[in-house]
Design an enzyme around this catalytic site. Structure first.
Site, PDB file in Angstrom:
ATOM      1  N   LYS A 113       1.006  -1.263   0.121  1.00 27.94           N
ATOM      2  CA  LYS A 113       0.043  -0.197   0.103  1.00 27.94           C
ATOM      3  C   LYS A 113       0.858   1.311  -0.016  1.00 27.94           C
ATOM      4  CE  LYS A 113      -4.219  -2.160   1.681  1.00 27.94           C
ATOM      5  NZ  LYS A 113      -3.620  -3.287   1.944  1.00 27.94           N
TER       6      LYS A 113
HETATM    7  C1  LIG Z   1      -4.448  -4.409   1.261  1.00 20.98           C
HETATM    8  C2  LIG Z   1      -3.724  -5.775   1.208  1.00 20.98           C
HETATM    9  C3  LIG Z   1      -4.085  -6.626   0.347  1.00 20.98           C
HETATM   10  C4  LIG Z   1      -5.433  -6.657  -0.401  1.00 20.98           C
HETATM   11  O1  LIG Z   1      -5.203  -5.523  -1.347  1.00 20.98           O
HETATM   12  P1  LIG Z   1      -6.760  -5.086  -2.174  1.00 20.98           P
HETATM   13  O2  LIG Z   1      -6.048  -3.822  -3.035  1.00 20.98           O
HETATM   14  O3  LIG Z   1      -7.385  -4.567  -1.132  1.00 20.98           O
HETATM   15  O4  LIG Z   1      -7.296  -5.985  -3.033  1.00 20.98           O
HETATM   16  C5  LIG Z   1      -3.396  -7.941   0.356  1.00 20.98           C
HETATM   17  N1  LIG Z   1      -2.367  -7.997   1.070  1.00 20.98           N
HETATM   18  C6  LIG Z   1      -1.958  -7.237   2.008  1.00 20.98           C
HETATM   19  C7  LIG Z   1      -0.621  -7.029   2.599  1.00 20.98           C
HETATM   20  C8  LIG Z   1      -2.468  -5.828   1.871  1.00 20.98           C
HETATM   21  O5  LIG Z   1      -1.918  -4.858   2.907  1.00 20.98           O
END
Ligand SMILES: *Cc1c(COP(=O)(O)O)cnc(C)c1O
Length: 472
Positions: A113
């Site tokens: 993220k």
């Molecule tokens: C947020 C997250 C996801 C999921 O991603 P999306 O964009 O919500 O589908 C998967 N793995 C980790 C470690 C995350 O922080």
């Protein structure tokens, strides 16, 4: 580039106009009016670009109302080896010929993220400096999103972050990561309650339109279009790193929750990146896998949502999924509105007997789900075979990805977090703790800065009000 809503009720807007907003006024999500198409000649030129230069080429097509020099500066400030650990920003690791892991988790909070959120922090500050406005970001977190937002917004002018989290419910690592921030514009609020209490408070405050407007309340949730478009970049970067020329196709395996990451893959494919399959992986919370297998989209209740060892994928409905359905229906806002009138009431919609469901495969999607046992076995297997340690979310992607692997098509699995964040599961899989990256050795020992509050909407409003007064 103009932006429209998936529900058809928003007048056309520019990138800067949708940058700070969450939902469209009609309840839909912002989408570009068209996908910019990348020509073969452009792909050939882009192949040798650095991450920031590639990011500029892609982002400038979507954010065309930001002067090019400004955008280039913002991107160059964001994607540096100091913040992301290497000049590659998203390094590709080859496990064996045709099987790769794309490292997206080398930013400040060790999860993917950061890639979008770090850019968002700089874009927000740029925009607010221009308008002289300020922004109070209010959010609820049970882990990755909150820390990623705080590390992106710390020290930024005109921005405060008020982040609610359930007291004592996050891992010690996650808690320390957030609460050890000493920046004056970051406010950690530990709520005596569970995650849903935190989310309910955020909703209640956001629904008080008078308070919201007076206090410039905003969000950084995963439906923000700028976050999606920032994530498009690494699909291109990963493609170039895993292939020798632009005639090849690749498939991506994507650990999915809110459909944000894989939505960026869909956008990259629509732009013309040669992607064969977008392999969607869920954990036990398999609402998306169920849709891609059966054509039925049935959001779960909170009670039906399970707490798993890949917690960032524990979702009951996928907020960005509406964007894909918009494209699937041929951008029929009326149909999307009809489907989501059901979803918003907690009901399912069923495409299995309609021509729409047979069209899903034209978009390259396939799917599968994982389980605790499968992810532990995958972590162990990958470690034994390749001496590479992956986290629980990445393991779900690898498990489902390998099940769909095809001869002659390179498979790129997206690494969405580092194993250091989930040491309990790692210990279960391989019998010892994962190594901590440099700088994180003493994280839990650092002084922490947070307040504890009851799950009381008025108390939170009062707190926000006070802090805005103090630092005004
Ligand atoms: C947020 C997250 C996801 C999921 O991603 P999306 O964009 O919500 O589908 C998967 N793995 C980790 C470690 C995350 O922080």
């Amino acid at each position: 580039m103009r932006y429209i809503s998936t529900r058809g009720g928003m007048s056309q807007k520019s990138f800067s106009e949708i940058l700070l907003s969450g939902l469209s006024p009609d309840g839909g999500l912002a989408m570009p009016e068209i996908y910019p198409k990348v020509t073969r000649a452009e792909l050939d030129t882009w192949r040798s670009l650095s991450y920031p230069s590639l990011a500029f080429e892609i982002l400038s097509r979507f954010a065309d109302d930001i002067p090019a020099d400004d955008l280039r500066n913002l991107i160059n400030q964001t994607y540096t080896p100091e913040v992301f650990g290497s000049v590659d920003i998203t390094p590709l690791r080859t496990l064996e010929p045709g099987l790769h892991i794309l490292g997206l988790s080398n930013g400040p909070t060790l999860a993917f993220k950061d890639i979008a959120m770090q850019l968002l922090g700089n874009l927000f500050q740029y925009q607010l400096t221009k308008t002289g406005d300020e922004l109070n970001i209010l959010g609820a977190t049970s882990g990755d999103t909150g820390s990623s937002a705080e590390y992106a917004m710390r020290g930024k002018h005109g921005i405060r972050v008020f982040m609610l989290s359930p007291l004592g419910k996050m891992s010690r690592f996650q808690t320390a990561q957030m609460f050890s921030l000493q920046d004056k514009n970051i406010f950690n609020i530990a709520i005596r309650g569970v995650f849903d209490d935190c989310q309910d408070i955020v909703k209640a405050v956001s629904n008080d339109h008078v308070f919201k407007l007076a206090h410039r309340i905003g969000t950084v949730n995963s439906i923000n279009w700028a976050r999606i478009v920032a994530q498009v970049v690494y699909y291109f970067k990963g493609y170039f790193a895993a292939t020798g020329n632009n005639d090849e196709q690749v498939s991506f395996a994507v650990p999915s929750g809110n459909f944000g990451n894989i939505c960026a893959g869909h956008v990259a494919r629509m732009m013309g990146l040669p992607i064969k399959h977008l392999i969607l992986a869920t954990n036990e919370n398999d609402v998306l896998d169920e849709f891609f297998r059966t054509g039925v989209y049935r959001p779960r209740t909170t009670a039906e949502t399970r707490h798993t060892s890949s917690p960032s994928m524990d979702i009951s409905k996928a907020s960005n999924f509406e964007r894909f359905i918009f494209d699937l229906t041929g951008r029929n806002a009326e149909q999307v509105t009809e489907f989501w009138s059901k979803v918003d009431k907690g009901n399912a919609f069923d495409l299995s007997t309609t021509p729409l469901f047979s069209r899903v495969k034209d978009y390259g999607f396939v799917s599968g789900s994982s389980s605790h046992a499968a992810r532990i076995a995958t972590i162990r297997d990958i470690y034994q075979r390749y001496h590479v340690l992956v986290d629980t979310h990445t393991a779900d992607g690898l498990k489902v990805g390998q099940a769909h692997r095809e001869a002659g098509v390179p498979l790129i699995c997206l690494e969405t977090a580092l194993p250091a964040k989930f040491s309990e599961s790692i210990t279960e899989a391989i019998g010892c703790e994962p190594e901590r990256p440099v700088g994180f050795e003493n994280l839990e020992g650092l002084p922490q800065r947070y307040v504890v509050k009851d799950a009381d909407v008025q108390a939170i409003k009062d707190y926000i009000d006070q802090q805005c007064e103090i630092s005004a």
